[in-house]
Design an enzyme around this catalytic site. Structure first.
Site, PDB file in Angstrom:
ATOM      1  N   SER A 124     -54.937 -43.655  11.045  1.00 17.67           N
ATOM      2  CA  SER A 124     -56.134 -43.135  11.710  1.00 17.67           C
ATOM      3  C   SER A 124     -56.859 -42.116  10.844  1.00 17.67           C
ATOM      4  O   SER A 124     -57.971 -41.737  11.168  1.00 17.67           O
ATOM      5  CB  SER A 124     -55.774 -42.519  13.070  1.00 17.67           C
ATOM      6  N   HIS A 145     -57.495 -50.523  12.736  1.00 16.37           N
ATOM      7  CA  HIS A 145     -57.209 -49.298  13.481  1.00 16.37           C
ATOM      8  C   HIS A 145     -57.319 -49.541  14.984  1.00 16.37           C
ATOM      9  O   HIS A 145     -58.419 -49.641  15.546  1.00 16.37           O
ATOM     10  CB  HIS A 145     -58.178 -48.191  13.039  1.00 16.37           C
ATOM     11  N   GLU A 157     -61.066 -50.782  14.977  1.00 15.48           N
ATOM     12  CA  GLU A 157     -61.938 -50.543  13.818  1.00 15.48           C
ATOM     13  C   GLU A 157     -61.366 -51.315  12.631  1.00 15.48           C
ATOM     14  O   GLU A 157     -60.202 -51.110  12.275  1.00 15.48           O
ATOM     15  CB  GLU A 157     -61.984 -49.043  13.487  1.00 15.48           C
ATOM     16  N   ASN A 195     -63.085 -41.130  15.238  1.00 16.53           N
ATOM     17  CA  ASN A 195     -62.546 -39.786  15.010  1.00 16.53           C
ATOM     18  C   ASN A 195     -63.541 -38.868  14.313  1.00 16.53           C
ATOM     19  O   ASN A 195     -63.374 -37.659  14.315  1.00 16.53           O
ATOM     20  CB  ASN A 195     -61.231 -39.850  14.228  1.00 16.53           C
TER      21      ASN A 195
HETATM   22  P1  NAI Z   1     -44.516 -43.192  15.702  1.00 17.81           P
HETATM   23  O1  NAI Z   1     -43.906 -41.993  15.133  1.00 17.81           O
HETATM   24  O2  NAI Z   1     -44.468 -43.435  17.178  1.00 17.81           O
HETATM   25  O3  NAI Z   1     -43.903 -44.491  14.995  1.00 17.81           O
HETATM   26  C1  NAI Z   1     -43.757 -44.636  13.618  1.00 17.81           C
HETATM   27  C2  NAI Z   1     -42.575 -45.543  13.373  1.00 17.81           C
HETATM   28  O4  NAI Z   1     -42.559 -45.881  11.985  1.00 17.81           O
HETATM   29  C3  NAI Z   1     -41.233 -44.897  13.696  1.00 17.81           C
HETATM   30  O5  NAI Z   1     -40.497 -45.751  14.554  1.00 17.81           O
HETATM   31  C4  NAI Z   1     -40.566 -44.743  12.330  1.00 17.81           C
HETATM   32  O6  NAI Z   1     -39.173 -44.911  12.392  1.00 17.81           O
HETATM   33  C5  NAI Z   1     -41.214 -45.850  11.541  1.00 17.81           C
HETATM   34  N1  NAI Z   1     -41.238 -45.643  10.094  1.00 17.81           N
HETATM   35  C6  NAI Z   1     -41.547 -44.506   9.432  1.00 17.81           C
HETATM   36  N2  NAI Z   1     -41.522 -44.725   8.107  1.00 17.81           N
HETATM   37  C7  NAI Z   1     -41.182 -46.026   7.928  1.00 17.81           C
HETATM   38  C8  NAI Z   1     -41.013 -46.854   6.792  1.00 17.81           C
HETATM   39  N3  NAI Z   1     -41.181 -46.377   5.553  1.00 17.81           N
HETATM   40  N4  NAI Z   1     -40.699 -48.149   6.985  1.00 17.81           N
HETATM   41  C9  NAI Z   1     -40.526 -48.638   8.229  1.00 17.81           C
HETATM   42  N5  NAI Z   1     -40.659 -47.906   9.333  1.00 17.81           N
HETATM   43  C10 NAI Z   1     -41.018 -46.620   9.193  1.00 17.81           C
HETATM   44  O7  NAI Z   1     -46.028 -43.177  15.190  1.00 17.81           O
HETATM   45  P2  NAI Z   1     -47.319 -43.868  15.834  1.00 17.81           P
HETATM   46  O8  NAI Z   1     -47.966 -42.913  16.761  1.00 17.81           O
HETATM   47  O9  NAI Z   1     -46.974 -45.224  16.301  1.00 17.81           O
HETATM   48  O10 NAI Z   1     -48.271 -43.947  14.557  1.00 17.81           O
HETATM   49  C11 NAI Z   1     -48.093 -44.905  13.545  1.00 17.81           C
HETATM   50  C12 NAI Z   1     -49.358 -45.026  12.732  1.00 17.81           C
HETATM   51  O11 NAI Z   1     -50.461 -45.355  13.588  1.00 17.81           O
HETATM   52  C13 NAI Z   1     -49.774 -43.766  11.984  1.00 17.81           C
HETATM   53  O12 NAI Z   1     -50.353 -44.146  10.776  1.00 17.81           O
HETATM   54  C14 NAI Z   1     -50.803 -43.149  12.920  1.00 17.81           C
HETATM   55  O13 NAI Z   1     -51.711 -42.325  12.243  1.00 17.81           O
HETATM   56  C15 NAI Z   1     -51.486 -44.386  13.442  1.00 17.81           C
HETATM   57  N6  NAI Z   1     -52.166 -44.254  14.727  1.00 17.81           N
HETATM   58  C16 NAI Z   1     -51.597 -43.532  15.756  1.00 17.81           C
HETATM   59  C17 NAI Z   1     -52.256 -43.447  16.974  1.00 17.81           C
HETATM   60  C18 NAI Z   1     -51.659 -42.694  18.104  1.00 17.81           C
HETATM   61  O14 NAI Z   1     -52.378 -42.375  19.074  1.00 17.81           O
HETATM   62  N7  NAI Z   1     -50.359 -42.391  18.091  1.00 17.81           N
HETATM   63  C19 NAI Z   1     -53.557 -44.097  17.205  1.00 17.81           C
HETATM   64  C20 NAI Z   1     -54.018 -44.902  16.097  1.00 17.81           C
HETATM   65  C21 NAI Z   1     -53.353 -44.921  14.903  1.00 17.81           C
END
Ligand code: NAI
Length: 507
Positions: A124, A145, A157, A195
């Site tokens: 994001s 996104h 997006e 954003n």
């Molecule tokens: P989260 O923390 O809930 O999940 C991330 C997951 O990725 C975790 O389960 C972790 O174990 C895993 N992980 C971390 N490094 C890894 C790797 N090298 N290889 C494989 N797995 C790995 O995070 P979330 O909220 O789902 O965010 C994920 C992405 O989405 C980020 O880039 C965030 O900026 C983006 N995003 C988040 C939003 C939100 O509202 N939470 C909205 C839109 C985008």
């Protein structure tokens, strides 16, 4: 027209957290075999169990047939390692928000997947151009996104970095549409569309709060009940979490080389420093402890019906005010436009704010008894209006103005004499930012409006709203804010100026 990926194509999702699980659910529902990978042991299996439970719930509610729910669940597979993703036609990365970690993962993927495989990041805030710089074939990388929760939020997006091939972005666009989403194209710039353009929703409210305009509950109520926003800025910031929202504000501000347009607020810093992170920590602008009640907005107590009510001119606000007075059996007269006055009553003159304070407006127009009213999305339907009263206004006249609005069925919140009140300055700045995004080639006008309606549930796209208000009004409000504050933050977007002089609207 570029085709969507066939449902025969295998989709890999990396990161089985909140977003990855949601994206996997969307792709499996659309008919793809989905391989889900997470580096935390057991996380992918756990996420798949969660998604299958979601499918069962949807089937129980009749939103999916039982067969479709079972088939979608059966299409989800937990992968053990990156090498398991070799047959993917699309990989969507939703791992930790860190450039180096994302680059390392994509490099590893490039060594495994076919040359035709499209790589996408759900980031994001990280530049797609910067992630792509580490790749052998950056042309196949784009942003995809989704918004949280991905299965429910319609907007996606599709973000193109400097090297992204148009065909890749178009395939992702068509695929997201085939998945039932509403995609928009965006260029990889800080905050992409949503954003970035949403910043003023928080920033203007924080400014008004800092300047003592009103308390949070009153400002929130004005944004909801006059502005038509689903949530007021303070309750929304509390829900997002101040740590997250402050981090996004900072990241967009820094990424634009400290452009004052995006300047964070000290209030945000204070909230984060205090650990008042919002709902999740039990305290933010509001108190969420058990038994705490939400404060009510300030409303002016009932005033007498004023004498000599006159409503002026054919503006939308005047028409709505006249209709409301008729509905409430209030007698008044209508007259031709008198400058920009909306109405007079009991010696007071009411005008819609044009970005000047009421005190300055009273001075400039030689009308001491000036009361300003805020913008409403629809003056016919608004249930509350913010007003400000000139320092020169006598109290009987001020009461008359409020009595008039109350007689028309509005709850009235009196703010301190802040230029542009709350809804007007916020909407003008949202439109300004939306126009800048279009002017800088981030997206087109239709995309910015779609993105803000679907990504953050705005009641109207900012540019459509600016069209409806009239660009002369938007531009006047911005010019007055710029004059008052003397800050570059309120500079008018060149595109608003251009459309204004060309007598065109955004389309
Ligand atoms: P989260 O923390 O809930 O999940 C991330 C997951 O990725 C975790 O389960 C972790 O174990 C895993 N992980 C971390 N490094 C890894 C790797 N090298 N290889 C494989 N797995 C790995 O995070 P979330 O909220 O789902 O965010 C994920 C992405 O989405 C980020 O880039 C965030 O900026 C983006 N995003 C988040 C939003 C939100 O509202 N939470 C909205 C839109 C985008």
């Amino acid at each position: 027209m570029t085709q969507a990926l066939s449902t025969q194509a295998v989709v890999a999702v990396i990161g089985a957290g909140a977003m990855g699980a949601g994206i996997a659910q969307v792709a499996a529902t659309a008919g793809h075999t989905v391989k889900l990978l997470d580096n935390r042991p057991g996380a992918a299996v756990q996420a798949i169990d969660g998604i299958c439970a979601q499918f069962e719930k949807l089937a129980a509610k009749g939103k999916l047939t039982l067969e479709a729910a079972q088939a979608a669940g059966a299409r989800l597979q937990a992968a053990e390692q990156v090498a398991d993703l070799a047959d993917a036609a699309l990989v969507v990365e939703a791992i930790v928000e860190n450039l180096q970690v994302k680059q390392t993962l994509f490099k590893e993927l490039e060594a495994v997947v076919s040359e035709a495989c499209i790589l996408a990041s759900n980031t994001s805030s990280i530049s797609i151009t910067a992630i792509g710089a580490a790749l052998k074939h950056p042309q196949r990388l784009a942003g995809l996104h989704f918004f949280n929760p991905a299965p429910l939020m319609a907007l996606v997006e599709v973000v193109s970095g400097l090297a992204t091939e148009r065909d890749v972005a178009n395939t992702l666009f068509a695929t997201a549409a085939a998945w039932g989403k509403t995609p928009v194209h965006a260029k990889s710039t800080p905050g992409f569309i949503v954003n970035r353009v949403a910043r003023p929703y928080y920033a203007e409210a924080l400014r008004v709060l800092t300047e003592g305009g009103a308390d949070c509950a009153t400002l929130d109520a004005c944004c909801r009940e006059a502005g038509g926003f689903r949530m007021g800025p303070f309750e929304l910031m509390d829900m997002i979490g101040h740590d997250v929202n402050f981090a996004v504000t900072n990241s967009v501000w820094r990424a634009f080389f400290n452009d004052p347009r995006f300047l964070p607020s000290l209030v945000q810093q204070e909230m984060v420093d205090a650990g008042f992170l919002g709902k999740k920590s039990g305290r933010g602008f509001y108190n969420y402890q058990d038994g705490a009640s939400k404060p009510l907005p300030d409303s002016v107590p009932a005033q007498d019906l004023p004498h000599d009510i006159v409503v002026y001119g054919p503006s939308a606000a005047a028409r709505a005010l006249a209709t409301r007075l008729q509905t409430h059996n209030v007698s008044f007269t209508q007259a031709q436009a008198m400058g920009d006055a909306l109405a007079t009553a009991g010696g007071a003159t009411l005008r819609v704010t044009d970005g000047r304070s009421a005190t300055r407006c009273a001075f400039d127009t030689h009308t001491p008894n000036t009361v300003l009213i805020d913008l409403a999305l629809d003056y016919a339907k608004a249930t509350r209006l913010a007003v400000s009263v000139a320092a020169q206004c006598d109290s009987a006249a001020a009461h008359s103005a409020m009595g008039l609005l109350q007689a028309a069925g509005f709850a009235v919140s009196q703010l301190q004499d802040i230029p542009g009140l709350i809804v007007m300055r916020t909407v003008a700045m949202l439109a300004n930012e939306a126009a800048d995004a279009v002017n800088q080639g981030v997206c087109d006008a239709a995309a910015v409006d779609t993105a803000m309606r679907l990504g953050v549930n705005y009641p109207c796209g900012p540019l459509a709203w600016a069209n409806a208000m009239g660009l002369p009004q938007v531009s006047t409000v911005l010019a007055h804010l710029a004059q008052t504050y003397g800050e570059d933050r309120y500079r008018t977007s060149p595109l608003i100026q251009q459309q204004l002089y060309a007598a065109k609207v955004f389309s």
